[in-house]
Design an enzyme around this catalytic site. Structure first.
Site, PDB file in Angstrom:
ATOM      1  N   HIS A 127      42.722  70.715  52.751  1.00  0.00           N
ATOM      2  CA  HIS A 127      42.816  69.699  53.802  1.00  0.00           C
ATOM      3  C   HIS A 127      43.220  70.343  55.125  1.00  0.00           C
ATOM      4  CE1 HIS A 127      43.341  67.717  49.929  1.00  0.00           C
ATOM      5  NE2 HIS A 127      42.919  66.609  50.489  1.00  0.00           N
ATOM      6  N   ASP A 138      49.318  58.308  57.719  1.00  0.00           N
ATOM      7  CA  ASP A 138      48.918  56.899  57.622  1.00  0.00           C
ATOM      8  C   ASP A 138      49.006  56.419  56.176  1.00  0.00           C
ATOM      9  OD1 ASP A 138      48.045  56.520  60.410  1.00  0.00           O
ATOM     10  OD2 ASP A 138      46.472  57.966  59.891  1.00  0.00           O
ATOM     11  N   GLY A 139      48.530  57.255  55.270  1.00  0.00           N
ATOM     12  CA  GLY A 139      48.549  56.868  53.857  1.00  0.00           C
ATOM     13  C   GLY A 139      49.972  56.650  53.357  1.00  0.00           C
ATOM     14  N   ASN A 182      47.321  59.508  63.330  1.00  0.00           N
ATOM     15  CA  ASN A 182      46.013  60.039  63.765  1.00  0.00           C
ATOM     16  C   ASN A 182      44.871  59.042  63.598  1.00  0.00           C
ATOM     17  OD1 ASN A 182      45.358  60.141  61.023  1.00  0.00           O
ATOM     18  ND2 ASN A 182      45.694  62.347  60.844  1.00  0.00           N
ATOM     19  N   HIS A 194      39.452  65.802  57.036  1.00  0.00           N
ATOM     20  CA  HIS A 194      40.603  65.452  56.187  1.00  0.00           C
ATOM     21  C   HIS A 194      40.721  66.358  54.970  1.00  0.00           C
ATOM     22  CE1 HIS A 194      43.280  63.316  53.456  1.00  0.00           C
ATOM     23  NE2 HIS A 194      42.330  63.483  52.554  1.00  0.00           N
ATOM     24  N   ARG A 202      73.393  48.180  25.559  1.00  0.00           N
ATOM     25  CA  ARG A 202      73.700  48.183  27.005  1.00  0.00           C
ATOM     26  C   ARG A 202      75.210  48.134  27.213  1.00  0.00           C
ATOM     27  NH1 ARG A 202      73.166  42.171  29.574  1.00  0.00           N
ATOM     28  NH2 ARG A 202      73.473  41.027  27.648  1.00  0.00           N
ATOM     29  N   SER A 228      73.428  42.778  34.405  1.00  0.00           N
ATOM     30  CA  SER A 228      72.601  42.825  33.198  1.00  0.00           C
ATOM     31  C   SER A 228      72.490  44.244  32.657  1.00  0.00           C
ATOM     32  CB  SER A 228      71.187  42.311  33.499  1.00  0.00           C
ATOM     33  OG  SER A 228      71.227  40.984  33.944  1.00  0.00           O
ATOM     34  N   GLU A 239      62.631  48.836  42.708  1.00  0.00           N
ATOM     35  CA  GLU A 239      62.671  49.788  41.594  1.00  0.00           C
ATOM     36  C   GLU A 239      61.991  51.113  41.951  1.00  0.00           C
ATOM     37  OE1 GLU A 239      61.418  46.699  41.365  1.00  0.00           O
ATOM     38  OE2 GLU A 239      62.895  45.617  40.166  1.00  0.00           O
ATOM     39  N   HIS A 249      58.735  39.780  30.476  1.00  0.00           N
ATOM     40  CA  HIS A 249      59.934  40.611  30.508  1.00  0.00           C
ATOM     41  C   HIS A 249      60.096  41.470  29.256  1.00  0.00           C
ATOM     42  CE1 HIS A 249      60.792  38.300  33.999  1.00  0.00           C
ATOM     43  NE2 HIS A 249      62.030  38.735  34.131  1.00  0.00           N
TER      44      HIS A 249
HETATM   45  C1  LIG Z   1      49.111  57.307  45.995  1.00  0.00           C
HETATM   46  C2  LIG Z   1      47.923  58.040  46.527  1.00  0.00           C
HETATM   47  N1  LIG Z   1      46.754  57.397  46.634  1.00  0.00           N
HETATM   48  C3  LIG Z   1      45.651  58.055  47.060  1.00  0.00           C
HETATM   49  C4  LIG Z   1      45.708  59.378  47.365  1.00  0.00           C
HETATM   50  C5  LIG Z   1      44.465  60.129  47.779  1.00  0.00           C
HETATM   51  N2  LIG Z   1      44.547  60.421  49.225  1.00  0.00           N
HETATM   52  C6  LIG Z   1      44.933  61.607  49.667  1.00  0.00           C
HETATM   53  S1  LIG Z   1      45.127  61.626  51.331  1.00  0.00           S
HETATM   54  C7  LIG Z   1      44.643  60.019  51.448  1.00  0.00           C
HETATM   55  C8  LIG Z   1      44.656  59.290  52.756  1.00  0.00           C
HETATM   56  C9  LIG Z   1      44.400  60.134  53.906  1.00  0.00           C
HETATM   57  O1  LIG Z   1      44.833  59.523  55.071  1.00  0.00           O
HETATM   58  P1  LIG Z   1      46.177  59.947  55.756  1.00  0.00           P
HETATM   59  O2  LIG Z   1      47.282  59.702  54.848  1.00  0.00           O
HETATM   60  O3  LIG Z   1      46.217  59.272  57.068  1.00  0.00           O
HETATM   61  O4  LIG Z   1      46.037  61.507  55.925  1.00  0.00           O
HETATM   62  P2  LIG Z   1      45.145  62.279  57.005  1.00  0.00           P
HETATM   63  O5  LIG Z   1      43.715  62.108  56.605  1.00  0.00           O
HETATM   64  O6  LIG Z   1      45.438  61.695  58.318  1.00  0.00           O
HETATM   65  O7  LIG Z   1      45.577  63.680  56.855  1.00  0.00           O
HETATM   66  C10 LIG Z   1      44.349  59.501  50.202  1.00  0.00           C
HETATM   67  C11 LIG Z   1      43.878  58.109  49.981  1.00  0.00           C
HETATM   68  C12 LIG Z   1      46.961  60.015  47.240  1.00  0.00           C
HETATM   69  N3  LIG Z   1      47.116  61.308  47.511  1.00  0.00           N
HETATM   70  N4  LIG Z   1      48.040  59.314  46.848  1.00  0.00           N
HETATM   71 MG   LIG Z   2      45.779  59.749  58.968  1.00  0.00          MG
END
Ligand SMILES: Cc1ncc(C[n+]2csc(CCOP(=O)(O)OP(=O)(O)O)c2C)c(N)n1
Ligand SMILES: [Mg+2]
Length: 678
Positions: free
Chosen positions: A50, A177-178, A207, A281, A374, A401, A428, A490
């Site tokens: 990446h 972003d993710g 970005n 990416h 518990r 609990s 959690e 539950h």
């Molecule tokens: C929980 C999770 N879901 C999906 C992914 C697969 N994945 C890797 S990066 C990404 C999103 C990329 O967008 P961003 O986070 O904005 O990173 P950028 O492209 O800006 O580097 C995804 C969906 C992951 N790593 N973790």
């Molecule tokens: Mg991004």
């Protein structure tokens, strides 16, 4: 999806990129370009990876690591270092480049060249343990951010115990972003805001791009307003403008709240056609685009070469913290709490921690209490908490609990970190990730608490803890249909099997009070991975009065041998062990001799030698009993064994009625044995 064909000369991002590239170049710019070049080269060589994120965040990372982040490359585990967490773990080359450039041993150019190869610590995503400069495993988005909350909290807790002269460091996170879209970021940000973890800073790589293209496809949050609402300080900057970056980082250092800085960046900055698009990416730029990107950045070196003068400047940044570290070592040498500080940071238990457990076991043997496991766990905590000062814990709003609170602990709150009990709220996932963070920070042994069924809400963080072999203990009560009236939502069914399937976990399901004390003992002692204590709501008889040996340590053992020759073996865990004991008694009345085996920890049992296991399980027919789905039981029962348990979801009723309804009774066991032997 935005692809290269969407790019034109009029593309506003490329226009903006041209403007950035035309800025007068500074030393910081050249230093950042070393990161960009290494990211380009590393991904090209690996033919995967990446490049976009490291290229986009290089300017921010350079400012952070050359001016603000407190570390000393000569000792990456120095306890009072700042913690740096690359939550967007896919951008791993950003971290590896920083470690290399700043002169960390074990991350040389050879390692960067072998990015993503079997023998390199520069793995696809940062892996805790691969290099001492990698603070935590990241990759599943949101986890790094939430783990960092635990690290920032650990810093506050330890500072309250040992004082600022020993513990005074910051936690820096780069998140994408993710990371921000993931649900866990909401839990984590809310906890951090509530506890006012002011020494935590998140540098958000704003970005506008994720894998599917422009984030506008799925994302219209106002992240800064969101974080402000959680009680954070928030700022927006141009992530390619060193002055703005430095000002924002200074602001974060002064802030009385946790701080998020949205850094507007261009993903893949420098790439002439692909910058600002999802094309950068997660794939190599390709030879032509890579060469053109370097040219555009003014980088004219061969692959993997950083000119000496630039490398020197980076190396100077790598030893910037040496003075602070030496001063800290002096303070440590004269600190009255030095021994205790070094003990907890090394993960060594206090010399006499065990005495409290021994006394508890004695008490159980003498009083033979009838109690839920518990409750027995509460007793164990009552003993362990005073004896083990590094033990801190909490619950996701189920304290009464889960029975996880001990009166002397004191409650942690914003501004008061001298307590040891954390009310995590109904979060959690965030709780489990924060526990991982506290564990890998060092100095604390964290435990969490919730209902066993809600491990579903914690699972991604339990898994990261397992991968990292973090010393975390999860207290999980209400472990089966035995919880009764709350009903099928539950009542865990598949949870034991699914968690037993996870590598590195120890899943303990004690049968009664003595076993509970033993399992707690094992969980405290264990340093090579997380432990789960799976505990009942309902009361159970104490069956063990022997205290000499921790019998749970072998994972499974013969609790009661058959009277006379063994004709069958009843193998059970947790609350079903006492049901098996009742069946054994009935069968003995009929002249059928059966042994009862308690199997509280499958993982430990599977580590015993074959002869031991064969002796315990016996060569006679085997009947497995567990108030859960039978998936996995064939491992112990063989192909001709009988399993008595659940075949579907539970129901809402008093638990005694449910055990009868689902046929998990001494009578059902007796009938199964008769039929099997018949
Ligand atoms: C929980 C999770 N879901 C999906 C992914 C697969 N994945 C890797 S990066 C990404 C999103 C990329 O967008 P961003 O986070 O904005 O990173 P950028 O492209 O800006 O580097 C995804 C969906 C992951 N790593 N973790
Ligand atoms: Mg991004």
């Amino acid at each position: 999806m935005a692809g290269p064909d969407a790019l034109t000369i009029d593309n506003p991002v490329l226009t903006h990129q041209a403007e950035i590239l035309a800025r007068p170049s500074t030393q910081a710019w050249h230093m950042a370009n070393a990161i960009r070049a290494l990211a380009i080269d590393g991904v090209e060589a690996a033919k995967s990876g990446h490049p976009g994120m490291p290229m986009g965040m290089a300017d921010v990372a350079t400012a952070l690591w050359t001016r603000f982040h407190k570390f000393d490359a000569a000792d990456p585990r120095w306890p009072d270092r700042d913690r740096f967490i690359l939550s967007a773990g896919h951008g791993s080359l950003l971290l590896y480049a920083l470690l290399y450039l700043t002169g960390h041993e074990g991350m040389g150019i050879g390692e960067i060249k072998r990015f993503r190869q079997l023998d390199s610590p520069a793995a696809g995503h940062p892996e805790f343990g691969e290099h001492p400069g990698i603070e935590t495993t990241t990759g599943p988005l949101g986890q790094g951010f939430a783990t960092a909350i635990g690290m920032a909290l650990a810093e506050r807790l330890l500072a309250a115990r040992f004082g600022r002269s020993l513990v005074d460091h910051r936690t820096w996170v780069i998140a994408s972003d993710g990371d921000m879209m993931e649900g866990i970021s909401h839990e984590a940000a809310a906890i951090a805001g509530h506890l006012c973890l002011s020494k935590l800073t998140v540098l958000y790589d704003d970005n506008h791009i994720s894998i599917d293209g422009d984030t506008a496809l799925a994302y219209s949050d106002d992240v800064l307003k969101r974080f402000s609402a959680y009680g954070w300080a928030a700022k927006r900057i141009d992530g390619h403008d060193p002055q703005e970056i430095n000002a924002a980082l200074s602001f974060a250092v002064r802030s009385k709240k946790p701080t998020v800085i949205a850094c507007r960046t261009i993903i893949g900055l420098g790439a002439p056609t692909k910058a600002g698009t999802a094309a950068t990416h997660g794939s190599p730029l390709g030879a032509q685009e890579a060469a053109a990107a370097k040219a555009a950045l003014g980088w004219h070196e061969p692959a993997f070469i950083v000119p000496d003068d630039l490398l020197e400047r980076w190396r100077a940044a790598g030893s910037r913290g040496a003075t602070s570290r030496r001063a800290w070592l002096k303070r440590l040498a004269h600190n009255a709490m030095r021994g205790e500080f070094e003990r907890v940071m090394a993960g060594r238990l206090p010399d006499n921690w065990h005495e409290a457990v021994a006394a508890l076991k004695q008490e159980i043997a003498e009083t033979k209490p009838r109690m839920a496991t518990r409750q027995a766990s509460q007793k164990a905590l009552d003993a362990l908490v005073p004896a083990t000062p590094e033990l801190v814990g909490g619950s996701a709003d189920l304290t009464g609990s889960n029975l996880t609170f001990v009166k002397t602990m004191g409650t942690v709150s914003a501004g008061n970190f001298s307590g040891r009990y954390i009310h995590f709220g109904v979060r959690e996932h965030g709780m489990a990730a924060a526990a991982n963070g506290m564990a890998v920070h060092g100095g604390l042994i964290p435990y969490t608490g919730t209902f066993f069924v809600f491990t579903d809400y914690m699972r991604p963080a339990i898994r990261i803890g397992a991968i990292m072999r973090a010393h975390v203990i999860h207290v999980l009560t209400h472990d089966s249909i035995g919880l009764g009236e709350d009903g099928p939502t539950h009542q865990p069914i598949e949870h034991l099997a699914s968690l037993r399937a996870m590598p590195h976990l120890h899943v303990f399901r004690p049968a009664e009070a003595m076993e509970t004390a033993e399992c707690w003992e094992l969980a405290i002692r264990r340093t090579d991975g997380p432990s789960l204590l799976v505990l009942t709501r309902q009361a159970l008889p104490t069956m063990r009065t022997d205290t000499a040996e921790n019998r749970c340590a072998r994972g499974g053992y013969v609790l009661a041998e058959a009277d006379g020759p063994r004709q069958a073996t009843l193998i059970a865990t947790g609350s079903e062990v006492s049901i098996a004991m009742a069946a054994r008694e009935s069968l003995a009345g009929e002249g059928i001799g059966v042994a009862v085996v308690s199997l509280p920890c499958w993982e430990l049992f599977s580590q015993q030698d074959e002869a031991y296991r064969a002796g315990v399980l016996g060569g006679v027919p085997r009947i497995g009993i567990e108030a859960a789905g039978g998936f996995g039981w064939e491992r112990w029962l063989g192909s001709d064994g009988v399993f008595i348990g659940m075949t579907g979801f539970g129901a809402s009723a008093p638990y005694e009625d449910l055990y009868k309804h689902f046929g998990i009774t001494p009578e059902a066991i007796v009938a199964a044995v008769r039929k099997r032997l018949g």
